[in-house]
Structure formats: structure tokens, C-alpha cells
Design a protein around this motif. Structure first.
Motif, PDB file in Angstrom:
ATOM      1  N   LYS A  91       7.929   9.780  55.044  1.00 44.98           N
ATOM      2  CA  LYS A  91       8.028   9.770  53.590  1.00 44.98           C
ATOM      3  C   LYS A  91       7.653  11.099  52.942  1.00 44.98           C
ATOM      4  O   LYS A  91       8.193  11.455  51.889  1.00 44.98           O
ATOM      5  N   VAL A  92       6.731  11.820  53.556  1.00 46.83           N
ATOM      6  CA  VAL A  92       6.183  13.017  52.921  1.00 46.83           C
ATOM      7  C   VAL A  92       7.232  14.078  52.594  1.00 46.83           C
ATOM      8  O   VAL A  92       7.196  14.666  51.502  1.00 46.83           O
ATOM      9  N   PRO A  93       8.188  14.390  53.501  1.00 45.29           N
ATOM     10  CA  PRO A  93       9.157  15.448  53.150  1.00 45.29           C
ATOM     11  C   PRO A  93       9.919  15.180  51.855  1.00 45.29           C
ATOM     12  O   PRO A  93      10.066  16.083  51.029  1.00 45.29           O
ATOM     13  N   LEU A  94      10.377  13.951  51.651  1.00 45.97           N
ATOM     14  CA  LEU A  94      11.079  13.617  50.416  1.00 45.97           C
ATOM     15  C   LEU A  94      10.123  13.665  49.225  1.00 45.97           C
ATOM     16  O   LEU A  94      10.486  14.139  48.137  1.00 45.97           O
ATOM     17  N   LEU A  95       8.888  13.202  49.418  1.00 44.72           N
ATOM     18  CA  LEU A  95       7.912  13.258  48.336  1.00 44.72           C
ATOM     19  C   LEU A  95       7.587  14.701  47.960  1.00 44.72           C
ATOM     20  O   LEU A  95       7.368  15.005  46.780  1.00 44.72           O
ATOM     21  N   ILE A  96       7.537  15.585  48.953  1.00 38.34           N
ATOM     22  CA  ILE A  96       7.293  17.007  48.668  1.00 38.34           C
ATOM     23  C   ILE A  96       8.417  17.566  47.815  1.00 38.34           C
ATOM     24  O   ILE A  96       8.176  18.278  46.822  1.00 38.34           O
ATOM     25  N   TYR A  97       9.672  17.235  48.177  1.00 39.46           N
ATOM     26  CA  TYR A  97      10.790  17.745  47.380  1.00 39.46           C
ATOM     27  C   TYR A  97      10.737  17.190  45.962  1.00 39.46           C
ATOM     28  O   TYR A  97      10.986  17.921  44.988  1.00 39.46           O
ATOM     29  N   ILE A  98      10.415  15.907  45.816  1.00 37.14           N
ATOM     30  CA  ILE A  98      10.310  15.319  44.475  1.00 37.14           C
ATOM     31  C   ILE A  98       9.220  16.021  43.670  1.00 37.14           C
ATOM     32  O   ILE A  98       9.384  16.300  42.476  1.00 37.14           O
ATOM     33  N   ALA A 362      15.666  18.035  57.439  1.00 34.52           N
ATOM     34  CA  ALA A 362      15.436  18.286  58.863  1.00 34.52           C
ATOM     35  C   ALA A 362      14.685  17.152  59.549  1.00 34.52           C
ATOM     36  O   ALA A 362      14.976  16.823  60.715  1.00 34.52           O
ATOM     37  N   VAL A 363      13.717  16.553  58.874  1.00 30.43           N
ATOM     38  CA  VAL A 363      12.870  15.544  59.528  1.00 30.43           C
ATOM     39  C   VAL A 363      13.680  14.361  60.048  1.00 30.43           C
ATOM     40  O   VAL A 363      13.543  13.971  61.223  1.00 30.43           O
ATOM     41  N   PRO A 364      14.549  13.730  59.249  1.00 29.85           N
ATOM     42  CA  PRO A 364      15.339  12.613  59.809  1.00 29.85           C
ATOM     43  C   PRO A 364      16.329  13.062  60.878  1.00 29.85           C
ATOM     44  O   PRO A 364      16.600  12.307  61.820  1.00 29.85           O
ATOM     45  N   LEU A 365      16.859  14.276  60.760  1.00 27.74           N
ATOM     46  CA  LEU A 365      17.777  14.778  61.783  1.00 27.74           C
ATOM     47  C   LEU A 365      17.058  14.922  63.117  1.00 27.74           C
ATOM     48  O   LEU A 365      17.539  14.439  64.159  1.00 27.74           O
ATOM     49  N   ILE A 366      15.911  15.580  63.100  1.00 31.77           N
ATOM     50  CA  ILE A 366      15.139  15.768  64.339  1.00 31.77           C
ATOM     51  C   ILE A 366      14.704  14.422  64.899  1.00 31.77           C
ATOM     52  O   ILE A 366      14.745  14.193  66.116  1.00 31.77           O
ATOM     53  N   THR A 367      14.283  13.517  64.020  1.00 29.81           N
ATOM     54  CA  THR A 367      13.852  12.184  64.463  1.00 29.81           C
ATOM     55  C   THR A 367      14.984  11.444  65.166  1.00 29.81           C
ATOM     56  O   THR A 367      14.797  10.866  66.250  1.00 29.81           O
TER      57      THR A 367
END
Length: 462
Positions: A91-98, A362-367
Motif C-alpha cells: 500500500k505504501v508506494p501508492l500512498l506515497i504518490y498520493i 514498480a512494486v506490483p511489477l516486481i511482486t
């Protein structure tokens, strides 16, 4: 009146959640619609509830503070699905962008227009969390969402055939407002379904037509990027699954695909010939994409912290940057968005926003790629690899288009992210609880494969 409709729509989430909990047939229909509706968003605007709308007054990737039927379904799913919270790492990457996008309000000339864009990403956060929880709880949800996407693509193939031969359009847009939007949607349908077909799922009546329809849609868009990247993505998908374990089935499907592509090659050639005869290439005289990117570079040089989300056109057009970059003076060009999602993110949210945007992608792609490869002997692993390729190709495509910011694309993108997260969480549980099976997973040719949690009708028949 619209607030009454809004309250009724939000209230409907509760009975929908009750239906999800107690009725398997309803749940299947629910998730199929969830996958289908993004393909109808442009054609059925009555499903939108605009709390505040600047339609016709503002030019950007979003022009209203809105709630759609997909948001209502996501809320209902969040209320219905049991289970623990989604890990913060997802969740954090999307929250950071928001958060970074929210900071851009202070740079924005029109803060309310920036709020439109932030609100859209907050809605996507709801989507990704709801889909992650659902896919983690029941992997059949993934199958249902993908089925809905395939039905949506089937509707678009009917539309593009009519537009091509009935309306004689050289570039077809299907049910969307532009062919480039349609082209980007195909990635989220083509590669997961191709991965399922290559793995060897039980029934082919659904998979083969879905893939053929998607390929036909790609061809009729007459988009060089869409066609080229579709071909590259198909090759990557095949190579990844071949490395996971080359079977007789995969060899036969490769030969069948070669014959099919040879058969449709004349159609593709004819489509591009018609396009270039109607609208010849003029990059040597005027390169539109290069002009937009030059304007974007001028803006970033002056505003390294960004100009505010949803503000590219306003700043480029009204502060002389389009003029300085020699963007064509026609209203259509001056009201267009830079054809590169990464430049758009940088212009509107600065270098910090670009970093947050890339991290979010990147996070969901790598996951997906990590757990797809670890679980490559299972149905879930192959689906994860297909979703990883879909995201990868969409990200590359976004170097030539901005539409990854459009809500229709974002619903498909963040749904795919959620499905990848959900299946990855299931894989992580198996990986922790079955350490003895790790040696099997490491071998591409090991047998038998580890049990899959996917529905029996979707199991491999190799």
C-alpha cells in the motif's frame, strides 16, 4: 438531486456486500461486471456521479470530483471480503504518490483541479485494496475479473469491426474516446489470457476467442506502439513460460500462433496502408510528441517541484510553453497532454513525484514477476507472469502515451495490481508453510507440479 443519487449509490454498497457474502453465483456475476465495466466507462457516462464537474471548462486527465459504479462495487467488495489487512509494503508506494500529489496543491494555480486528480488516485487505492483482499481470499475472483475484461474486449471487437468497415475509419477507437486508450487496454487482457492458454487450462472455448479478439482490436487501432508492443509482449510471455517448462503443448501453440499471425498479417498491413494513405506520417516536418516533450522540459526547468496535478495543459497553453516549443497552434494540439506519462508526472508533481510514480508502478511489477517465477509450476504462478508482462508492456507504452492517467486505464491497471498482490500473498503463505516444495519450484522441469488453488476447470491439461 445528484447528492440524493450519491447517497443512494453509497447506500447500495451494503446490500451488494451481503449478496457477495452469501451467494456464489452473485459473486461470480459481481466480479465479472467489475472487470467489464471499465470498458464501458466512456460509452455509459450515466454511471458517473459528478459531485463537482468542470466539464467543458478544464482540460486535463480528469475534470470532475466523481464517483463511479466501479467505486461502489469496490466499496461493497471491501465490506464483504473477510481477512486481514493488505500489507503496508503493497500500500505504501501508492500512498506515497498520493501524498506527493497532495503537496502539489500548493504549486497549483487551480487547487480544485488538482484535487480532482488526487481524488481519482484515492479511488484507485480503494480498488487495489479491495481486489487484493478478494483475490487473496478466493483466487476464483481473478478468473471472474479476467472473464469480465475478456467480455469487454469482445464488445470492443464488434465496435472496431463496425468502425473499420461500416464507418471506414482508418483508426478505430472501439468504445473509448481514442484509439490510443483502446490500444493500452489490450495489454491487460492479452497477456494474462495468453499465459493461461500456454499453461494449459482446461477449456479453450473462452481463452482462444479472447486472445483472437484482442489481437484483432490491436490491429484495427492502427497504432504503431500498440501493435509493436503487443508483438513484443507475446514473445516475452511465451519465452517466460517456455523457460518455466517447455512442453509439447507450448510448442504446438507456438506453431499455431505463427500460422495465425501469418494469416492476419495482410489485414495488419492493409490497416496501416489505409491509415498512412489517409494521414501520411509527418514527423520529419512536425514531430508532435517531440514538441510536447520539449514544452514539458521547459516547464520542469522552471518548476522542478511541479505545477500541480492535472495542470499540464493549463500551464503549457497559458504560460507560453507550448508556443516556445513550437507546438502546432491548433486548438486540438494546444489542448493536448504530453504523450509521455513520465514527463506528465514530472511536470505536475516534480522530480519527487516522478520517483513516487515509478515506485508505485514498480512494486506490483516486481511482486508479480518474483512470485510468478517462484510459483511457475502452478496456475497462479503463470497468471502472475502474464500480469507482470501486462504491467511491463503498459509501462513501456506509457513512454509514448499519457493515458495511463485516464480512469478507464487506471481501473484496469490497479485491478491487475490487486490481482497480482492477492495471488502473491497466497503464494507467500504456501512458500512459508511448505518449505519442502521449494526444490520443486526451482526446477522448471520438475514433476508433479504443486497443487493449485485455482478452480478445477482452469487446471492444466497437459
Amino acid at each position: 438531486m445528484k447528492f440524493v443519487v450519491l447517497i443512494m449509490a453509497l447506500a447500495s454498497a451494503f446490500p451488494l456486500s451481503l449478496g457477495l457474502r452469501g451467494n456464489a453465483a452473485f459473486a461470480r456475476l459481481f466480479w465479472t461486471l467489475f472487470g467489464l465495466l471499465p470498458f464501458l466507462a466512456a460509452a455509459l457516462p450515466l454511471f458517473d456521479i459528478g459531485i463537482i464537474s468542470w466539464a467543458g471548462e478544464w482540460v486535463g486527465f480528469v475534470y470532475s470530483l466523481e464517483i463511479t459504479i466501479v467505486d461502489i462495487l469496490a466499496l461493497a467488495a471491501l465490506l464483504a471480503v473477510p481477512g486481514g489487512p493488505v500489507p503496508w509494503a503493497y500500500k505504501v508506494p501508492l500512498l506515497i504518490y498520493i501524498a506527493v500529489a497532495s503537496l502539489s496543491i500548493f504549486q497549483a494555480t487551480e487547487p480544485l483541479a488538482t484535487t480532482f486528480g488526487i481524488w481519482q488516485f484515492m479511488r484507485m487505492f480503494l480498488v487495489v485494496v479491495a481486489v487484493t483482499r478478494a483475490a487473496r481470499h478466493d483466487p476464483k475472483v481473478v478468473v471472474d475479473i479476467l472473464r469480465g475484461m475478456a467480455i469487454g474486449m469482445g464488445m470492443n471487437v464488434i465496435a472496431v469491426v463496425y468502425q473499420r468497415f461500416g464507418l471506414d475509419l482508418t483508426q478505430t477507437r472501439g468504445l473509448f474516446v481514442h484509439q490510443n486508450t483502446l490500444g493500452l487496454t489490450t495489454h491487460f487482457v492479452l497477456f494474462p489470457h495468453l499465459a493461461m492458454l500456454l499453461y494449459g487450462y482446461g477449456r479453450l472455448r473462452y481463452l482462444v476467442p479472447a486472445i483472437m479478439a484482442t489481437v484483432l482490436v490491436v490491429i484495427f487501432t492502427a497504432s504503431r506502439a500498440a501493435v509493436g508492443l503487443a508483438a513484443i509482449g507475446m514473445i516475452i510471455t511465451y519465452c517466460a513460460l517456455a523457460l518455466a517448462g517447455l512442453t509439447q503443448r507450448k510448442v504446438m501453440l507456438a506453431l499455431a500462433a505463427a500460422v495465425a499471425l501469418a494469416a492476419v498479417a495482410p489485414v495488419a498491413i492493409s490497416t496501416f496502408q489505409n491509415r498512412f494513405e489517409a494521414v501520411p506520417l509527418t514527423e520529419e516536418e512536425y514531430d508532435e510528441r517531440a514538441a510536447f516533450e520539449l514544452a514539458a522540459s521547459y516547464i520542469v526547468a522552471d518548476y522542478p517541484a511541479g505545477v500541480g496535478v492535472n495542470h499540464y495543459v493549463y500551464i503549457a497553453k497559458n504560460f507560453g510553453y507550448s508556443e516556445r516549443a513550437n507546438v502546432s497552434p491548433s486548438e486540438g494540439n494546444r489542448n493536448n497532454i504530453v504523450h509521455n506519462a513520465y514527463w506528465l508526472a514530472t511536470v505536475e508533481t516534480g522530480y519527487l513525484g516522478l520517483f513516487a510514480f515509478v515506485l508505485m508502478l514498480a512494486v506490483p511489477l516486481i511482486t508479480a514477476l518474483k512470485w510468478g517465477w517462484r510459483e511457475r509450476m502452478t496456475a497462479e504462478g503463470n497468471l502472475l507472469l502474464g500480469m507482470g508482462v501486462a504491467m511491463l508492456i503498459a509501462y513501456v507504452h506509457s513512454m509514448y502515451e499519457w493515458v495511463i492517467f485516464a480512469r478507464e486505464i487506471q481501473y484496469l491497471l490497479f485491478s491487475t495490481m490487486g490481482m497480482a498482490f492477492g495471488l502473491s500473498l497466497r503464494a507467500a503463505v504456501k512458500w512459508r508453510t511448505a518449505p519442502a516444495s521449494r526444490s520443486t519450484a526451482r526446477s522448471a522441469y520438475a514433476a508433479p507440479a504443486r497443487p493449485s488453488a485455482m478452480p478445477a476447470r482452469w487446471q492444466a491439461t497437459r
